[in-house]
Design a protein around this motif. Structure first.
Motif, mmCIF file in Angstrom:
data_model
loop_
_atom_site.group_PDB
_atom_site.id
_atom_site.type_symbol
_atom_site.label_atom_id
_atom_site.label_comp_id
_atom_site.label_asym_id
_atom_site.label_seq_id
_atom_site.Cartn_x
_atom_site.Cartn_y
_atom_site.Cartn_z
ATOM 1 N N THR A 119 0.837 -1.275 0.242
ATOM 2 C CA THR A 119 0.055 -0.037 0.021
ATOM 3 C C THR A 119 0.778 1.115 0.115
ATOM 4 N N ILE A 120 1.974 1.139 0.783
ATOM 5 C CA ILE A 120 2.839 2.417 0.937
ATOM 6 C C ILE A 120 3.421 2.682 -0.402
ATOM 7 N N LEU A 121 4.104 1.539 -1.230
ATOM 8 C CA LEU A 121 4.628 1.936 -2.603
ATOM 9 C C LEU A 121 3.619 2.402 -3.466
ATOM 10 N N GLU A 122 2.383 1.900 -3.597
ATOM 11 C CA GLU A 122 1.133 2.310 -4.453
ATOM 12 C C GLU A 122 0.803 3.681 -3.954
ATOM 13 N N LYS B 3 1.630 6.741 -7.048
ATOM 14 C CA LYS B 3 0.429 7.607 -7.321
ATOM 15 C C LYS B 3 0.572 8.924 -6.581
ATOM 16 N N LYS B 4 1.446 9.396 -5.769
ATOM 17 C CA LYS B 4 1.608 10.841 -5.195
ATOM 18 C C LYS B 4 0.427 10.881 -4.294
ATOM 19 N N GLN B 5 0.008 10.103 -3.581
ATOM 20 C CA GLN B 5 -1.293 9.847 -2.861
ATOM 21 C C GLN B 5 -0.558 10.260 -1.303
ATOM 22 N N TYR B 6 -0.117 11.360 -1.167
ATOM 23 C CA TYR B 6 0.556 11.767 -0.033
ATOM 24 C C TYR B 6 -0.400 12.015 1.260
ATOM 25 N N PHE C 208 -1.301 8.310 2.437
ATOM 26 C CA PHE C 208 0.240 7.847 2.957
ATOM 27 C C PHE C 208 0.118 8.179 4.315
ATOM 28 N N ALA C 209 -0.144 9.726 4.845
ATOM 29 C CA ALA C 209 -0.082 10.127 6.093
ATOM 30 C C ALA C 209 -1.152 9.777 6.977
ATOM 31 N N LEU D 116 0.377 5.926 7.943
ATOM 32 C CA LEU D 116 1.405 6.362 8.759
ATOM 33 C C LEU D 116 1.042 6.696 10.122
ATOM 34 N N ALA D 117 0.047 7.771 10.197
ATOM 35 C CA ALA D 117 -0.570 8.129 11.603
ATOM 36 C C ALA D 117 -1.302 6.827 12.308
ATOM 37 N N ALA D 118 -1.870 6.001 11.514
ATOM 38 C CA ALA D 118 -2.440 4.964 12.276
ATOM 39 C C ALA D 118 -1.579 4.101 12.913
ATOM 40 N N ILE D 119 -0.307 3.860 12.029
ATOM 41 C CA ILE D 119 0.768 3.107 12.606
ATOM 42 C C ILE D 119 1.324 3.493 13.738
ATOM 43 N N LEU D 120 1.720 4.616 13.858
ATOM 44 C CA LEU D 120 2.407 5.235 14.613
ATOM 45 C C LEU D 120 1.455 5.547 15.944
ATOM 46 N N ILE D 121 0.223 5.778 15.896
ATOM 47 C CA ILE D 121 -0.587 5.908 17.082
ATOM 48 C C ILE D 121 -0.843 4.374 17.810
#
Length: 127
Positions: A23-26, A30-33, A36-37, A40-45
């Motif tokens: 998912t992160i690579l996709e 596709k520049k879906q920043y 992506f954020a 990443l926030a879900a993982i970090l939290i």
């Protein structure tokens, strides 16, 4: 029974890690920043909460890692997958065209007049 639970936990972990990587690579390609954020926030939290609460799913099923904190980190990643599954489910409810219709007997397709038609055939309306 504990062996089956262990295999399931490890399988879920591998699936979570592979799915996140894919998912992160996709998203980056596709520049879906923004998406992506959010991921990443879900993982970090989730990882933060697991460390703060001392949650280690692997220790509960008898897995010990040579790196003591790895179980808690992986638990956080697995927990964060749950938030993504829930988010995907809500997105599908809001816009059934995103993916497969889950509640096909409840969700109808609006016609040109804006009225929803009833659908109870068991076949998704946009199939």
């Amino acid at each position: 029974m504990q062996t089956i639970v262990l295999i399931l936990v490890l399988a879920i972990t591998v699936e979570a890690l592979i799915q996140y990587g894919k998912t992160i690579l996709e998203m980056l390609e596709k520049k879906q920043y923004k998406t992506f954020a959010t991921q990443l926030a879900a993982i970090l939290i989730s990882v933060f909460i697991c460390f703060a609460a001392g949650v280690n799913l692997y220790a509960l099923v008898g897995v010990s890692f040579t790196v003591p904190w790895l179980g808690t980190l992986l638990t956080g990643i697995v927990v964060s997958r749950g938030s993504n599954y829930t988010s995907d489910f809500i997105k599908r409810l809001q816009n059934p065209d995103i993916g497969e219709i889950v509640l096909e007997d409840v969700i109808g397709v609006a016609d040109d007049a804006g009225k929803a038609e009833a659908h109870a055939s068991g076949v998704p309306p946009n199939a």
